[in-house]
Design an enzyme around this catalytic site. Structure first.
Site, PDB file in Angstrom:
ATOM      1  N   CYS A 181      23.545  14.408  30.165  1.00 57.06           N
ATOM      2  CA  CYS A 181      24.248  15.440  29.391  1.00 57.06           C
ATOM      3  C   CYS A 181      25.139  16.300  30.299  1.00 57.06           C
ATOM      4  O   CYS A 181      24.640  17.004  31.176  1.00 57.06           O
ATOM      5  CB  CYS A 181      23.198  16.292  28.680  1.00 57.06           C
ATOM      6  SG  CYS A 181      23.770  17.873  28.058  1.00 57.06           S
ATOM      7  N   CYS A 201      24.450  20.038  30.157  1.00 52.36           N
ATOM      8  CA  CYS A 201      23.177  20.317  30.842  1.00 52.36           C
ATOM      9  C   CYS A 201      23.409  20.444  32.347  1.00 52.36           C
ATOM     10  O   CYS A 201      22.816  21.306  33.002  1.00 52.36           O
ATOM     11  CB  CYS A 201      22.164  19.203  30.578  1.00 52.36           C
ATOM     12  SG  CYS A 201      21.727  18.997  28.840  1.00 52.36           S
TER      13      CYS A 201
END
Length: 104
Positions: free
Chosen positions: A29, A32
């Site tokens: 991600c 993230c």
């Protein structure tokens, strides 16, 4: 204090008492990865009055399902094992600290 990665076996015990910030993330991600250094900073600056942890949703699918994690990153602040504040997406450090302080 270093940010500890939680697993299915130690998650419940770590969030059971006090205030804890948990970053639900995935290694693939992009957002993230952007948020990661901020979480590490908060962990390093923690005075011990709250815990800072990370949960990889791909390694801990049951936990992610239990908390209805649909998007990552998702930050949840727990107070004595109960969800108190939730934020989805990249958050500024000040907003994360405000969320933690709101439940302390």
């Amino acid at each position: 204090m270093a940010v500890e990665h939680l697993t299915d076996s130690n998650f419940a015990g770590k969030i059971a008492s006090g205030v804890t910030l948990v970053d639900f993330f995935a290694t693939w991600c992009g957002p993230c990865k952007m948020l990661g250094p901020t979480i590490e900073e908060i962990g390093a600056e923690s005075d011990g009055s709250f815990g800072v942890y990370k949960v990889d949703i791909d390694e801990c699918e049951d936990i992610a399902m239990d908390y209805g994690i649909m998007s990552v990153p998702t930050l949840i602040v727990f107070k004595d094992g109960k969800e108190a504040v939730r934020a989805v997406g990249v958050q500024p450090k000040t907003a994360i600290l405000d969320a933690i302080n709101s439940v302390k």
